[in-house]
Design a protein around this motif. Structure first.
Motif, PDB file in Angstrom:
ATOM      1  N   PHE A   1       0.830  -1.208   0.000  1.00 54.56           N
ATOM      2  CA  PHE A   1       0.000   0.000   0.000  1.00 54.56           C
ATOM      3  C   PHE A   1       0.868   1.263   0.000  1.00 54.56           C
ATOM      4  O   PHE A   1       0.656   2.185  -0.798  1.00 54.56           O
ATOM      5  CB  PHE A   1      -0.928  -0.014   1.216  1.00 54.56           C
ATOM      6  CG  PHE A   1      -1.753   1.228   1.374  1.00 54.56           C
ATOM      7  CD1 PHE A   1      -2.870   1.442   0.569  1.00 54.56           C
ATOM      8  CD2 PHE A   1      -1.406   2.197   2.308  1.00 54.56           C
ATOM      9  CE1 PHE A   1      -3.624   2.599   0.705  1.00 54.56           C
ATOM     10  CE2 PHE A   1      -2.158   3.350   2.451  1.00 54.56           C
ATOM     11  CZ  PHE A   1      -3.271   3.551   1.648  1.00 54.56           C
ATOM     12  N   VAL A   2       1.851   1.304   0.889  1.00 55.05           N
ATOM     13  CA  VAL A   2       2.701   2.494   0.993  1.00 55.05           C
ATOM     14  C   VAL A   2       3.482   2.714  -0.298  1.00 55.05           C
ATOM     15  O   VAL A   2       3.567   3.846  -0.810  1.00 55.05           O
ATOM     16  CB  VAL A   2       3.647   2.357   2.203  1.00 55.05           C
ATOM     17  CG1 VAL A   2       4.676   3.487   2.202  1.00 55.05           C
ATOM     18  CG2 VAL A   2       2.854   2.370   3.503  1.00 55.05           C
ATOM     19  N   CYS A   3       4.057   1.649  -0.824  1.00 56.08           N
ATOM     20  CA  CYS A   3       4.860   1.796  -2.052  1.00 56.08           C
ATOM     21  C   CYS A   3       4.019   2.288  -3.220  1.00 56.08           C
ATOM     22  O   CYS A   3       4.436   3.180  -3.971  1.00 56.08           O
ATOM     23  CB  CYS A   3       5.513   0.463  -2.402  1.00 56.08           C
ATOM     24  SG  CYS A   3       6.870  -0.021  -1.318  1.00 56.08           S
ATOM     25  N   MET A   4       2.822   1.748  -3.380  1.00 57.13           N
ATOM     26  CA  MET A   4       1.988   2.144  -4.516  1.00 57.13           C
ATOM     27  C   MET A   4       1.494   3.584  -4.370  1.00 57.13           C
ATOM     28  O   MET A   4       1.412   4.320  -5.352  1.00 57.13           O
ATOM     29  CB  MET A   4       0.819   1.169  -4.670  1.00 57.13           C
ATOM     30  CG  MET A   4       1.259  -0.245  -5.023  1.00 57.13           C
ATOM     31  SD  MET A   4      -0.084  -1.337  -5.471  1.00 57.13           S
ATOM     32  CE  MET A   4      -0.504  -0.727  -7.086  1.00 57.13           C
ATOM     33  N   VAL A   5       1.167   3.977  -3.153  1.00 54.72           N
ATOM     34  CA  VAL A   5       0.723   5.356  -2.936  1.00 54.72           C
ATOM     35  C   VAL A   5       1.847   6.339  -3.228  1.00 54.72           C
ATOM     36  O   VAL A   5       1.657   7.347  -3.929  1.00 54.72           O
ATOM     37  CB  VAL A   5       0.202   5.533  -1.493  1.00 54.72           C
ATOM     38  CG1 VAL A   5      -0.013   7.015  -1.183  1.00 54.72           C
ATOM     39  CG2 VAL A   5      -1.104   4.762  -1.306  1.00 54.72           C
TER      40      VAL A   5
ATOM     41  N   ILE B   1      13.453   3.482   1.866  1.00 59.38           N
ATOM     42  CA  ILE B   1      12.881   3.936   3.142  1.00 59.38           C
ATOM     43  C   ILE B   1      12.128   2.800   3.819  1.00 59.38           C
ATOM     44  O   ILE B   1      12.283   2.549   5.022  1.00 59.38           O
ATOM     45  CB  ILE B   1      11.957   5.145   2.907  1.00 59.38           C
ATOM     46  CG1 ILE B   1      12.770   6.340   2.367  1.00 59.38           C
ATOM     47  CG2 ILE B   1      11.224   5.519   4.188  1.00 59.38           C
ATOM     48  CD1 ILE B   1      11.922   7.526   1.967  1.00 59.38           C
ATOM     49  N   VAL B   2      11.312   2.072   3.035  1.00 58.36           N
ATOM     50  CA  VAL B   2      10.530   0.976   3.601  1.00 58.36           C
ATOM     51  C   VAL B   2      11.449  -0.123   4.125  1.00 58.36           C
ATOM     52  O   VAL B   2      11.219  -0.690   5.211  1.00 58.36           O
ATOM     53  CB  VAL B   2       9.559   0.418   2.540  1.00 58.36           C
ATOM     54  CG1 VAL B   2       8.987  -0.919   2.982  1.00 58.36           C
ATOM     55  CG2 VAL B   2       8.433   1.402   2.306  1.00 58.36           C
ATOM     56  N   THR B   3      12.508  -0.411   3.401  1.00 58.38           N
ATOM     57  CA  THR B   3      13.430  -1.465   3.832  1.00 58.38           C
ATOM     58  C   THR B   3      14.095  -1.103   5.155  1.00 58.38           C
ATOM     59  O   THR B   3      14.193  -1.939   6.076  1.00 58.38           O
ATOM     60  CB  THR B   3      14.497  -1.701   2.748  1.00 58.38           C
ATOM     61  OG1 THR B   3      13.855  -2.069   1.525  1.00 58.38           O
ATOM     62  CG2 THR B   3      15.454  -2.793   3.163  1.00 58.38           C
ATOM     63  N   ILE B   4      14.551   0.135   5.263  1.00 58.73           N
ATOM     64  CA  ILE B   4      15.222   0.562   6.496  1.00 58.73           C
ATOM     65  C   ILE B   4      14.254   0.552   7.672  1.00 58.73           C
ATOM     66  O   ILE B   4      14.560   0.039   8.766  1.00 58.73           O
ATOM     67  CB  ILE B   4      15.841   1.960   6.305  1.00 58.73           C
ATOM     68  CG1 ILE B   4      16.956   1.899   5.258  1.00 58.73           C
ATOM     69  CG2 ILE B   4      16.363   2.501   7.640  1.00 58.73           C
ATOM     70  CD1 ILE B   4      17.521   3.261   4.897  1.00 58.73           C
ATOM     71  N   VAL B   5      13.054   1.118   7.473  1.00 59.37           N
ATOM     72  CA  VAL B   5      12.059   1.192   8.559  1.00 59.37           C
ATOM     73  C   VAL B   5      11.622  -0.201   8.975  1.00 59.37           C
ATOM     74  O   VAL B   5      11.522  -0.512  10.180  1.00 59.37           O
ATOM     75  CB  VAL B   5      10.852   2.039   8.109  1.00 59.37           C
ATOM     76  CG1 VAL B   5       9.736   1.958   9.147  1.00 59.37           C
ATOM     77  CG2 VAL B   5      11.265   3.482   7.892  1.00 59.37           C
ATOM     78  N   ALA B   6      11.354  -1.073   7.970  1.00 59.58           N
ATOM     79  CA  ALA B   6      10.889  -2.426   8.305  1.00 59.58           C
ATOM     80  C   ALA B   6      11.966  -3.214   9.039  1.00 59.58           C
ATOM     81  O   ALA B   6      11.661  -3.997   9.957  1.00 59.58           O
ATOM     82  CB  ALA B   6      10.490  -3.154   7.017  1.00 59.58           C
ATOM     83  N   THR B   7      13.231  -3.012   8.665  1.00 62.25           N
ATOM     84  CA  THR B   7      14.320  -3.708   9.362  1.00 62.25           C
ATOM     85  C   THR B   7      14.399  -3.260  10.820  1.00 62.25           C
ATOM     86  O   THR B   7      14.554  -4.093  11.734  1.00 62.25           O
ATOM     87  CB  THR B   7      15.663  -3.431   8.654  1.00 62.25           C
ATOM     88  OG1 THR B   7      15.584  -3.861   7.297  1.00 62.25           O
ATOM     89  CG2 THR B   7      16.797  -4.163   9.347  1.00 62.25           C
TER      90      THR B   7
ATOM     91  N   LYS C   1      11.129 -11.192   5.145  1.00 59.18           N
ATOM     92  CA  LYS C   1      11.098 -11.550   3.726  1.00 59.18           C
ATOM     93  C   LYS C   1       9.830 -11.032   3.048  1.00 59.18           C
ATOM     94  O   LYS C   1       9.835 -10.705   1.859  1.00 59.18           O
ATOM     95  CB  LYS C   1      11.179 -13.063   3.569  1.00 59.18           C
ATOM     96  CG  LYS C   1      12.502 -13.672   3.994  1.00 59.18           C
ATOM     97  CD  LYS C   1      12.479 -15.184   3.789  1.00 59.18           C
ATOM     98  CE  LYS C   1      13.788 -15.813   4.237  1.00 59.18           C
ATOM     99  NZ  LYS C   1      13.768 -17.297   4.051  1.00 59.18           N
ATOM    100  N   SER C   2       8.748 -10.960   3.822  1.00 60.50           N
ATOM    101  CA  SER C   2       7.488 -10.496   3.234  1.00 60.50           C
ATOM    102  C   SER C   2       7.583  -9.044   2.783  1.00 60.50           C
ATOM    103  O   SER C   2       6.919  -8.639   1.824  1.00 60.50           O
ATOM    104  CB  SER C   2       6.349 -10.654   4.245  1.00 60.50           C
ATOM    105  OG  SER C   2       6.589  -9.870   5.407  1.00 60.50           O
ATOM    106  N   VAL C   3       8.417  -8.253   3.455  1.00 62.93           N
ATOM    107  CA  VAL C   3       8.595  -6.854   3.046  1.00 62.93           C
ATOM    108  C   VAL C   3       9.308  -6.786   1.697  1.00 62.93           C
ATOM    109  O   VAL C   3       8.919  -6.029   0.802  1.00 62.93           O
ATOM    110  CB  VAL C   3       9.372  -6.074   4.123  1.00 62.93           C
ATOM    111  CG1 VAL C   3       9.705  -4.668   3.637  1.00 62.93           C
ATOM    112  CG2 VAL C   3       8.569  -6.006   5.413  1.00 62.93           C
TER     113      VAL C   3
END
Length: 663
Positions: free
Chosen positions: A170-174, A195-201, A337-339
């Protein structure tokens, strides 16, 4: 192995492929990886590495174990050797200029194939988002089997992984939509994937998702580089067949993805350079324990969506991979891995948007739309390797069918001009009197020569062979009736004897008297008008034309079967006094016809004209100098019981007597 592969290929292809406006990311691809895996497993099965373990408690049996260290080392050696051999084949193909096969990858075929590839990537990432384990299927219906098993085990979905994956998508597509809509106002696209990779990690590490929610994480990432190891040349003979197919499939996938972005960003692809570039990369990577690589569809989509369009993007990508291998690998171990799978899925949007090209293709060209749909469905059902082959064969089949059944039609003149258009499509087009014009829009060869003959019959309205045979039959009946005295032959025609009723109208089915043909004969010239009522009851088709023009403007070549057939057509029409002309021919056709001994006393070069209008003007001039009622002379044999010649009377015939013209 995967990280080292990405680094080597990113660095090498950045240097080897300078013509690219958009750099296509190289790396493993699911289909190629499965093909490599099937070779590795077949050459190094588990049964080859069985070892005897210690006795089990309370029994006398010995436990059978697998020497995983030896097995894995052997499989790595096989994979790297296969990569090296594939690289050699790709370089050879490039040097031999085999890259021309890229021309047969039409845009509809590429669109359907890449959409199917995106669907396969989606299915492979979906089970990671759900954290559902499935078997590794390969071959026909492998995507379907994987999808079915994924939904069968959906009850075991890890909620933490599912929520993380859905939020990431959702975040990536938006954010990507924001980047697209405000790209003129935003100087640099927002790198949402990073950004998503760093935050999710960070969240996964802080919340300890692995222990609390049993989430699937990256875990250990190998650090550093392995020393180079030479391939095992003795294995080449066992894997040459598989390496050939892998080299072609890897190349086809890379070119297909490249053509999608080449069309989008308006640049050209050199097929031979692709072969050489991937070949050198695979040869180099094979020496460092890597496996066969092609275009990484998911990472290419990520780079394109983040604005990477030059070789600098490749250098930066290789640099980041290098840093991750050497230093940052430890920091990415808590990442779910799901991220990562969700990031890949979000970036496949551009590939799936190609589905909306199908309605447009259907309106523009239904055949191209069928190629797109067939290739996509075949690639999903049969697998990408067989699906690509099936789509390629289907595309070639449509070309063969379009050449075998081309468009054709009778043409007419637009009054007051030298323009000729199809009579069916243009109401103002008028056919010249006594002239038929046929245009056959295709090369003529053995497969469509029957189509040329049938279109010729439809255009002129009769069959030249049947007309000739009917005329011969009528002449034989006239011969027999003259012999019986029921008709009288004169130099001006055939008349009935005075005082004798004309019994010449015999049935068309009356058997021929073959014995009469053995009687001595004498040839005389008589007049037979084949378009009038004859003194014999034989249904002879009317021939309302005196000339036929074949427009060869769209005929690019003729094979030997076509040359012979056209020569036969000319002779058939000449026998019924219809002249055949050729117009708008290609320059190479004359030399080709000369080599095949096409020209003789009947078929001459003066039958060929530069344009259709030139042929029509020539025919009009010829007809202007001839008599409007020019008779058609036929030589017939007059059957006689004796060798004495028949006396012919020079009398003025009554108006009701029969006038017959010659052929």
């Amino acid at each position: 192995m995967c990280f080292r592969l990405c680094f080597y290929l990113s660095f090498l292809l950045t240097c080897i492929k300078p013509q690219y406006v958009l750099f296509v990311i190289t790396g493993p691809f699911p289909v190629v990886s499965l093909m490599v895996g099937s070779v590795v497993v077949s050459m190094a099965p588990d049964d080859n590495f069985l070892i005897a373990g210690s006795n089990t408690t309370g029994t006398n049996s010995t436990e059978i174990l697998i020497d995983t260290d030896s097995r894995d080392a052997q499989r790595v050696l096989i994979a790297s050797t296969l990569t090296f051999l594939v690289g050699i084949l790709q370089v050879v193909f490039g040097v031999l200029q085999i890259g021309f096969i890229v021309r047969y990858l039409a845009d509809p075929l590429v669109g359907g194939f890449t959409t199917a590839a995106a669907f396969q990537v989606l299915v492979s990432q979906l089970k990671i988002v759900l954290n559902v384990s499935t078997k590794n299927y390969n071959g026909v219906l492998s995507i379907i089997y994987t999808l079915i098993e994924t939904f069968e085990n959906i009850a075991s979905t890890n909620i933490a992984d599912l929520i993380a994956g859905l939020l990431t998508i959702f975040v990536c597509m938006v954010v990507k939509e924001i980047n697209d809509r405000f790209k003129h106002k935003i100087p640099i696209p927002i790198p949402i994937e990073v950004i998503v990779t760093i935050v999710a990690t960070g969240i996964s590490y802080a919340a300890d998702f692995e222990k609390k929610y049993n989430a699937g994480i990256v875990k250990s990432i190998p650090r550093g580089f392995l020393p180079p190891e030479p391939p095992d040349v003795s294995m080449f003979s066992q894997m040459i067949a598989a390496s050939f197919s892998i080299a072609i499939v890897a190349y086809a996938i890379a070119v297909s993805v490249g053509k999608v972005y080449a069309t989008k960003y308006d640049y050209a692809i050199n097929g031979n350079q692709e072969f050489i570039a991937f070949g050198i990369s695979n040869i180099f990577s094979g020496a460092f324990s890597c496996f066969v690589a092609t275009t990484a569809l998911s990472r290419t989509a990520v780079q394109e969506s983040t604005g990477g369009k030059t070789q600098v993007a490749g250098i930066i990508s290789a640099g980041i991979v290098l840093i991750a291998i050497v230093a940052l690998g430890k920091l990415l171990e808590p990442l779910q891995k799901s991220v990562l799978a969700a990031v890949v899925i979000a970036n496949l949007k551009g590939m799936f948007m190609q589905v909306f090209d199908v309605p447009r293709l259907w309106r523009q060209n239904k055949v191209d739309a069928m190629i797109w749909v067939f290739t996509c469905i075949a690639s999903i059902i049969l697998g990408l390797d067989l699906g690509l082959l099936a789509g390629l064969l289907f595309g070639l089949l449509t070309v063969v069918l379009r050449v075998q059944f081309p468009s054709w039609g009778g043409f007419g003149n637009i009054p007051g001009t030298d323009i000729y258009k199809k009579v069916k499509d243009y109401k103002n087009a008028v056919e010249p009197e006594g002239v038929k014009i046929l245009k056959f829009s295709s090369p003529i060869f053995y497969a469509n020569i029957d189509g040329l003959k049938s279109s010729l019959k439809s255009t002129v309205g009769f069959d030249a062979v049947k007309v000739y045979n009917k005329r011969l039959k009528a002449l034989r009946k006239i011969q027999k009736l003259i012999k019986k005295g029921k008709l009288k032959a004169t130099k001006n025609g055939i008349i009935s004897e005075p005082g004798i009723s004309n019994e010449a109208f015999e049935t068309d089915e009356e058997p021929e008297d073959n014995e009469d043909l053995q009687v001595p004969t004498k040839e005389v010239e008589i007049q037979v008008d084949w378009n009038s009522e004859l003194p014999v009851k034989v249904n002879i088709p009317k021939v309302p034309i005196h000339s036929l023009i074949l427009d060869f403007g769209a005929v690019t070549f003729l094979d030997i079967v076509a040359v012979r057939a056209i020569k036969t057509i000319i002779r058939e029409f000449e026998r019924i006094d219809v002249r055949v002309y050729f117009a708008s021919y290609q320059d190479n056709l004359i030399s080709q016809l000369e080599r095949t001994a096409f020209f003789d006393d009947i078929v001459r070069k003066d039958m060929f004209f530069l344009t259709v209008h030139d042929a029509v003007l020539y025919i009009r001039n010829q007809m202007a100098y001839s008599d409007n009622q020019d008779p058609i002379f036929e030589k017939i044999s007059l059957m006689q019981e004796s060798k004495e010649p028949i006396e012919f009377t020079e009398t003025i015939r009554p108006a009701d007597e029969l006038d017959v013209q010659e052929e």
